[in-house]
Structure formats: structure tokens, C-alpha cells
Design a protein around this motif. Structure first.
Motif, short mmCIF file in Angstrom:
data_model
loop_
_atom_site.label_atom_id
_atom_site.label_comp_id
_atom_site.label_asym_id
_atom_site.label_seq_id
_atom_site.Cartn_x
_atom_site.Cartn_y
_atom_site.Cartn_z
N THR A 146 3.37 5.46 -10.59
CA THR A 146 3.03 4.21 -9.89
C THR A 146 2.42 4.58 -8.55
O THR A 146 3.04 5.29 -7.75
CB THR A 146 4.26 3.33 -9.68
N VAL A 147 1.20 4.11 -8.34
CA VAL A 147 0.45 4.41 -7.12
C VAL A 147 0.24 3.13 -6.32
O VAL A 147 -0.20 2.12 -6.88
CB VAL A 147 -0.92 5.04 -7.46
N VAL A 148 0.55 3.18 -5.04
CA VAL A 148 0.32 2.04 -4.14
C VAL A 148 -0.75 2.43 -3.13
O VAL A 148 -0.74 3.55 -2.59
CB VAL A 148 1.63 1.63 -3.42
N VAL A 149 -1.67 1.51 -2.87
CA VAL A 149 -2.77 1.74 -1.94
C VAL A 149 -2.80 0.61 -0.92
O VAL A 149 -2.85 -0.57 -1.30
CB VAL A 149 -4.13 1.76 -2.67
N SER A 150 -2.78 0.94 0.37
CA SER A 150 -2.95 -0.09 1.40
C SER A 150 -4.41 -0.18 1.80
O SER A 150 -5.20 0.73 1.53
CB SER A 150 -2.06 0.20 2.61
N ALA A 151 -4.77 -1.29 2.47
CA ALA A 151 -6.18 -1.58 2.74
C ALA A 151 -6.99 -1.39 1.46
O ALA A 151 -8.06 -0.80 1.44
CB ALA A 151 -6.74 -0.71 3.87
N ALA A 152 -6.44 -1.93 0.38
CA ALA A 152 -6.96 -1.64 -0.96
C ALA A 152 -8.32 -2.25 -1.22
O ALA A 152 -9.01 -1.84 -2.16
CB ALA A 152 -5.96 -2.11 -2.02
N ALA A 153 -8.72 -3.24 -0.42
CA ALA A 153 -10.04 -3.86 -0.61
C ALA A 153 -11.09 -3.23 0.30
O ALA A 153 -12.22 -3.71 0.33
CB ALA A 153 -9.96 -5.36 -0.36
N GLY A 154 -10.72 -2.19 1.01
CA GLY A 154 -11.65 -1.53 1.92
C GLY A 154 -12.47 -0.46 1.24
O GLY A 154 -12.41 -0.25 0.02
N SER A 155 -13.23 0.27 2.05
CA SER A 155 -14.18 1.24 1.51
C SER A 155 -13.50 2.35 0.73
O SER A 155 -13.97 2.76 -0.33
CB SER A 155 -15.01 1.84 2.65
N VAL A 156 -12.38 2.85 1.24
CA VAL A 156 -11.67 3.93 0.57
C VAL A 156 -10.71 3.38 -0.48
O VAL A 156 -10.63 3.88 -1.60
CB VAL A 156 -10.90 4.79 1.60
N GLY A 157 -9.98 2.34 -0.14
CA GLY A 157 -8.96 1.80 -1.02
C GLY A 157 -9.48 1.34 -2.37
O GLY A 157 -8.83 1.55 -3.40
N THR A 158 -10.66 0.72 -2.40
CA THR A 158 -11.21 0.26 -3.67
C THR A 158 -11.44 1.42 -4.63
O THR A 158 -11.25 1.29 -5.84
CB THR A 158 -12.54 -0.50 -3.47
N ILE A 159 -11.84 2.55 -4.07
CA ILE A 159 -12.14 3.72 -4.91
C ILE A 159 -10.85 4.44 -5.29
O ILE A 159 -10.70 4.89 -6.44
CB ILE A 159 -13.13 4.65 -4.19
#
Length: 332
Positions: A146-159
Motif C-alpha cells: 500500500t503506497v500513499v502519496v501526498s500532493a498527489a495531484a501535483g507534478s510529482v505526485g501524479t506520476i
């Protein structure tokens, strides 16, 4: 003589960054010295790190008031006084926010010519490479994690989220606003998305990740990092990419609680990194990223604004979370 428009940082803000901290000025086009390139900026990269540079030296020198605002760009070579470069070449270089710059050739990275040109700043630029190495080399995800990403809609997070899905992980994004969260799940294939503006992150994570979190890709620090820490599984990995929540405005009242206690008890690994750490492997990473984009496994999100004069507004908006995907300025 052609005018060289420049955006100057007029003062280092003590509180939140505002457009009033910048001014548009006109200078002369520089003459390149031996070993330098005269370049014309085409696309200026906007990143949360721009704000951090105003606070002091990081992996680069601080930006001083009264100077051209620092920033990287995709630029076209107008004159080359160094071997290996020619007029018309595309390069990525630290040009600052201006039409023209004379940059050391040794610090310029030659780029391929492609369409859309914007991909050289997003998925094939620092954003894509940061996501790739931060997740795969620091986060070390395994199928089933299970992976969690913050600022997930940003330039890095989306990728990051899309690469984690490619690797067979369950992916949870944290973003601000219902529209961003819907985009993450409906368009980019995230398994769940948490709107930190609408619900307590810790409670939402317990629901979305009942078996705990194995990998956290941290773009924000602060309270969200704290909330995720309490949900990490034993031997979890945290890739520390940025702390945008602490770049703009007054210093937070406290740091994330739970460190070092949780790190010790859960045997967590927290590692910071910058993309330049992996410079010798960029070509291999770009080849893999290009394959994923061409096959449709990665959808590229970009937020392009036009006009050098709009660069301050664009950065202020980015810090407020206005962007979806990689924000950049097309210099007209």
C-alpha cells in the motif's frame, strides 16, 4: 538591441509569498563568454522549491533580493561558445526567470527535440525523474504494498501514483479538493483519494488502508506526515521529497509528532533525496518512462500558463495548490 525582460525578486518574504514581492524589469541581452551558451527561454519550470530557495541555501545557493528569480527552463541555444552545442539546440538550464541568459555549458543538459515540448519539463523532466527515483529507489515498493502519496495531484505526485500502480501496488492519494480527488481515481487509476481539506487525514487513512501503509511518498511534511506516520506498517519506507506545507508563511508551531518513537518501534526508514543523486541513471529512467507514456500506462497532467509576466502569479498559485500536474510558463 533586443530587450531582455526579467522578473526580479524585490524582497525575501517573511510571510506568505505574494506577487508584490516581484517586479518586471528590462535588461540587456547578455554576451556569452568562452564556455558559455546564450539561450532563449521557452518554458520555465515552476516548483515549490522556488519558494524554499528564498529562505536560504539548499542544494543550490539562496536567491537574494534584487536579483533575477532563479528557476530552471527548457531553452533554445542562440549562440554557443562551447564544444558540443550548436545554435538551435534545446537545453535544460538554470536560466532564471528571464527571456535570455548566458549559462555555463557544463551546467546545461542537452535535450531531444520532441512534441509536445512541455513533456521535457513534466514527465521527462525533473518531475518525472523525481517520481521515478524517489519511489523506486527510496520507497522500494513491492507488488501488493500500500503506497500513499501526498500532493498527489501535483507534478510529482501524479506520476508517483501511476508508477506505483504499474508496480502492482494499492495507491492512495492525498490532495486538496473534491475535483482533484475525483481526477486521481477516475483518470489516473488511484485506488482511493483523501481530500485533506474536507476530512481528518488520519481517520481517512485508517479507512482507506485498513492493513496499514508500506510506502509513503512525502511531498508536504507537517501534519500530513504526522498522520501518515501513525499508519505505517513495520519496516515501512518513507521517501522525503519535499515539505511544501512549511515553505510558505510562518514556521509551524510544531514538527510532526511521533518521531523518533514511531521510527524506532516500527523500524521505519525515512530518506531524503534529490534527483541529481541519480544523474548517471537518468537515460535508463527516461527510456522506461517513455515506454509507459507511449503505452498509455502513464497519463501526463500539465498546467501551462503563458507570459513571462505571469510567472509570479503562477508560483503563488502553485503554492496555494491551484495547479493540477506540472505547472510551467510558456514564454511568449
Amino acid at each position: 538591441m533586443t530587450v531582455n525582460r526579467q522578473i526580479l525578486l524585490t524582497e525575501n518574504p517573511s510571510g506568505k509569498l505574494a506577487e508584490s514581492h516581484f517586479k518586471l524589469s528590462e535588461g540587456t541581452v547578455p554576451t556569452p563568454k568562452d564556455g558559455e551558451l546564450l539561450v532563449r527561454t521557452r518554458l520555465i519550470s515552476l516548483d515549490a522549491a522556488n519558494r524554499a530557495w528564498m529562505q536560504g541555501a539548499t542544494y543550490r545557493a539562496a536567491v537574494d533580493a534584487g536579483t533575477v528569480m532563479a528557476g530552471g527552463s527548457v531553452s533554445e541555444v542562440m549562440e554557443a561558445k562551447a564544444p558540443g552545442f550548436a545554435k538551435g539546440d534545446l537545453v535544460f538550464a538554470d536560466t532564471g526567470w528571464q527571456d535570455y541568459a548566458a549559462v555555463p555549458a557544463k551546467g546545461a543538459q542537452k535535450l531531444p527535440k520532441m512534441e509536445p515540448l512541455s513533456h521535457l519539463l513534466s514527465v521527462y523532466g525533473i518531475a518525472g525523474l523525481t517520481a521515478y527515483f524517489g519511489l523506486l529507489e527510496v520507497g522500494k515498493p513491492k507488488a501488493g504494498d500500500t503506497v500513499v502519496v501526498s500532493a498527489a495531484a501535483g507534478s510529482v505526485g501524479t506520476i508517483v501514483g501511476q508508477i506505483a500502480k504499474i508496480k502492482g501496488c494499492t495507491v492512495i492519494g492525498i490532495a486538496g479538493g473534491a475535483a482533484k480527488c475525483k481526477m486521481l481515481t477516475d483518470e489516473l487509476g488511484f485506488d482511493a483519494a483523501i481530500d485533506y481539506k474536507a476530512e481528518p487525514v488520519g481517520k481517512a487513512l485508517r479507512k482507506a488502508a485498513p492493513k496499514g501503509i508500506d510506502v509513503y511518498f512525502d511531498n508536504v511534511g507537517g501534519d500530513i506526515l504526522e498522520a501518515v506516520l501513525f499508519g505505517m506498517n513495520n519496516f515501512g519506507r518513507i521517501a522525503c521529497c519535499g515539505a511544501v506545507s512549511q515553505y510558505d508563511g510562518a514556521a509551524p508551531a510544531h514538527g510532526p509528532r511521533g518521531i523518533p518513537g514511531l521510527v524506532v518501534v516500527k523500524r521505519l526508514t525515512m530518506q531524503g533525496f534529490i534527483v541529481m543523486d541519480y544523474a548517471d541513471r537518468h537515460d535508463a529512467a527516461l527510456n522506461e518512462l517513455q515506454g509507459w507514456v507511449n503505452s498509455g500506462k502513464i497519463k501526463v497532467k500539465e498546467d501551462i500558463m503563458t507570459g513571462l509576466e505571469n510567472t509570479p502569479k503562477a508560483l503563488v498559485g502553485l503554492l496555494a495548490g491551484d495547479n493540477v500536474g506540472k505547472r510551467m510558463i510558456k514564454v511568449d
